[in-house]
Design an enzyme around this catalytic site. Structure first.
Site, PDB file in Angstrom:
ATOM      1  N   HIS A  41       0.814  -1.221   0.000  1.00 24.28           N
ATOM      2  CA  HIS A  41       0.000   0.000   0.000  1.00 24.28           C
ATOM      3  C   HIS A  41       0.847   1.271   0.000  1.00 24.28           C
ATOM      4  O   HIS A  41       0.340   2.351  -0.272  1.00 24.28           O
ATOM      5  CB  HIS A  41      -0.980  -0.002   1.178  1.00 24.28           C
ATOM      6  CG  HIS A  41      -0.346   0.167   2.520  1.00 24.28           C
ATOM      7  ND1 HIS A  41      -0.043  -0.882   3.361  1.00 24.28           N
ATOM      8  CD2 HIS A  41       0.032   1.280   3.188  1.00 24.28           C
ATOM      9  CE1 HIS A  41       0.480  -0.421   4.482  1.00 24.28           C
ATOM     10  NE2 HIS A  41       0.545   0.894   4.400  1.00 24.28           N
ATOM     11  N   ASP A  98       0.936  -8.007   2.677  1.00 23.02           N
ATOM     12  CA  ASP A  98       1.041  -6.665   2.103  1.00 23.02           C
ATOM     13  C   ASP A  98       2.523  -6.348   1.910  1.00 23.02           C
ATOM     14  O   ASP A  98       3.166  -5.730   2.762  1.00 23.02           O
ATOM     15  CB  ASP A  98       0.366  -5.679   3.071  1.00 23.02           C
ATOM     16  CG  ASP A  98       0.297  -4.258   2.531  1.00 23.02           C
ATOM     17  OD1 ASP A  98       0.855  -4.007   1.453  1.00 23.02           O
ATOM     18  OD2 ASP A  98      -0.323  -3.410   3.188  1.00 23.02           O
ATOM     19  N   SER A 116       4.650   1.686   8.159  1.00 26.04           N
ATOM     20  CA  SER A 116       4.483   0.469   7.352  1.00 26.04           C
ATOM     21  C   SER A 116       5.723   0.168   6.532  1.00 26.04           C
ATOM     22  O   SER A 116       6.266   1.040   5.854  1.00 26.04           O
ATOM     23  CB  SER A 116       3.303   0.624   6.406  1.00 26.04           C
ATOM     24  OG  SER A 116       2.110   0.300   7.036  1.00 26.04           O
TER      25      SER A 116
END
Length: 537
Positions: free
Chosen positions: A315, A353, A426
């Site tokens: 993402h 992810d 992240s």
């Protein structure tokens, strides 16, 4: 047993300051924590925000660039200091010397906390008292005068490094129930640093309203050393609870107060210690593993696995195939900007992810992290990423424990930690530390003692490994609230076979198996869809 016999050095150095309005008509009362800096003469330092209701000219007075004298306050105020002493607690009358602004802290605040990011702070410095955030109060307390007494042991924040341990001491809720709350301790690490000589310090030591004015101490073999004063007990970034504590360097406050202390006849002893500089670190520092990854308007973190290879989250790089990568400056190297190309990103349907980036240039001298091969619930871990202060001050560090290892068919597929994880983290590394051989802190003697700035030297090194990468924290989609201390990581053991295959072949198809996870793995990661994305960490 007498309280003083049980109290730690940190507790003995701290106190509660209470400010009471005139008795007729009945006035307001405010309280916060404080630190006893000297017992000859008796001097206490606390945060100045508690004085706001009593300023003759109201909160506008905080716009001043100079000290505020006692006559700028309403008459008839009473100041009291409650502190631990042999046999229990003692309360002393105090006189205000002056309220002092810390200019270096004010500049560091402006540099680190941009107005566009809507930072808010808890405790007395919240709301209308935000202009008081960089103000502190000096109190003269004759009842603390002790023949032969000296200054509390100090060190400069200039010697601090991210990830280093700190102990915060303050009294939650100020003067409320001191028999229960006086001088409670909280342990954490240095999360980030900003300003000249590290004037501004963020720590993940958890503090509550009322602890403002308390102390932050650096552990050392010779005893704890006071390095900073609590300025705000916790903070928010927009709607996200950051949960970090804001500290102001004691050395910066002392420099800003020099004229006042000279006028008061106070001689501040120098910080003891040698003058040898602390040497440069190496690329083995886990701070060098974390990089800032920018793709279009989106940015997050990444972890370097080789001189030209890094991992991040899908993402983070959804906006395109090319990215901009920044290596944060560190001891011995400057900030570096590199370009990279996304060679693989998992499908949105994949529970993992993950994205893989190849850099156009190699990172010179980079030493890759050692992947972990075992995970022990309860072991100490750290998260390194560009959350919280993001691009302003380089990567932040937060500490916690590995709270859960979730396995499918005996293989770990998810790690959970109690580290505080924020938007922008992240793709950053999760670092595990285990007790290793006895080594010196880089550039420091190995026999302990005190370095420059009065910095205690650490003699035990840690063997560091990489258990995984950060995927998300937790967000309640019904309220929009985030929970930074509950977060999820992808174990490096999931990625290792694919990375080894890619290193052999150089072909992105080596990672295709990450898109073919079984139902058991997908079930483990199903909360991502129910709790929302990782608040675009």
């Amino acid at each position: 047993a007498p309280l003083a016999a049980m109290a730690s050095a940190e507790e003995r150095a701290c106190c509660v300051v209470s400010l009471h309005g005139p008795p007729d008509p009945p006035g307001q009362s405010r309280s916060c924590s404080g630190v006893t800096l000297s017992r000859q003469p008796g001097l206490v330092l606390c945060h100045a925000a508690i004085f706001t209701p009593f300023l003759c000219h109201g909160p506008d007075a905080w716009a001043a660039a100079h000290c505020l004298q006692p006559d700028t306050l309403q008459p008839g105020l009473r100041l009291l200091v409650l502190h631990p002493e042999a046999g229990g607690l003692q309360q002393q009358e105090a006189q205000l010397l002056a309220l002092v602004p810390c200019g270096p802290f004010q500049r560091a605040l402006a540099q680190a906390f941009g107005q566009a990011e809507q930072w808010r702070f808890g405790g007395e410095a919240a709301g209308d008292n935000r202009p008081a955030l960089h103000w502190f109060a000096w109190l003269r307390v004759p009842g603390l005068d002790t023949p032969g007494g000296g200054w509390t042991a100090r060190a400069s924040t200039g010697c601090l490094r991210k990830g280093e341990g700190l102990v915060a001491c303050g009294s939650p809720f100020g003067a409320l129930c001191p028999d229960l709350f006086l001088n409670t301790l909280s342990r954490g690490v240095v999360s980030n640093l900003s300003g000249e000589e590290n004037t501004l310090v963020l720590t993940d030591a958890r503090c509550l309203p009322g602890t403002e004015g308390g102390g932050a101490f650096l552990p050392s073999p010779a005893g704890p050393r006071l390095v900073a004063v609590i300025a705000a007990s916790f903070c928010w970034k927009g709607a996200e609870w950051v949960g970090l504590t804001l500290l102001c360097s004691l050395a910066a406050i002392l420099r800003s107060s020099a004229d006042l202390l000279v006028t008061a006849g106070v001689v501040v002893p120098p910080v003891p210690g040698g003058v040898a500089a602390i040497g440069a670190g190496s690329r083995q520092d886990p701070l060098s593993w974390a990089v800032l990854v920018e793709c279009g308007a989106t940015w997050g973190s990444g972890v370097l696995l080789g001189p030209r290879l890094l991992l991040t989250c899908r993402h983070v790089v959804e906006a395109g195939d090319t990215v901009r990568v920044m290596l944060a400056p560190g001891p011995g190297w400057a900030a570096t900007i590199l370009k990279g190309r996304v060679v693989f990103a998992t499908q949105e349907s994949s529970p993992f992810d993950v994205a893989v980036v190849e850099l156009e240039e190699s990172v010179v001298g980079f030493i890759p992290p050692r992947p972990a091969d075992t995970f022990r619930p309860g072991e100490e871990v750290m998260v390194v990423g560009f959350g919280a202060l993001g691009r302003a001050c380089g990567p932040s560090v937060t500490a916690g424990v590995l709270s859960a290892v979730v396995a499918v068919a005996g293989c770990p597929v998810m790690l959970q930690t109690t580290c505080a994880v924020h938007g922008g983290s992240s793709g950053g590394p999760l670092v595990s530390s285990c007790s290793g051989r006895l080594l010196g802190k880089p550039g420091c003697p190995v026999d302990g003692g005190v370095g420059s700035h009065g910095c205690p030297l650490v003699t035990r090194a840690l063997l560091l490994s990489l258990p995984g990468i950060i995927a998300s924290n937790t967000r309640d989609t019904s309220t929009g609230s985030t929970y930074p201390h509950l977060n999820f990581c992808i174990p490096v053991t999931v990625l290792q076979p694919h990375l080894a295959h890619y290193r052999r072949t150089g072909h992105p198809s080596a990672f295709a198996g990450l898109n073919r996870a079984g139902k058991g793995v997908r079930s483990v990661w199903r909360l991502q869809q129910h709790l929302g994305p990782p608040s675009k960490l």
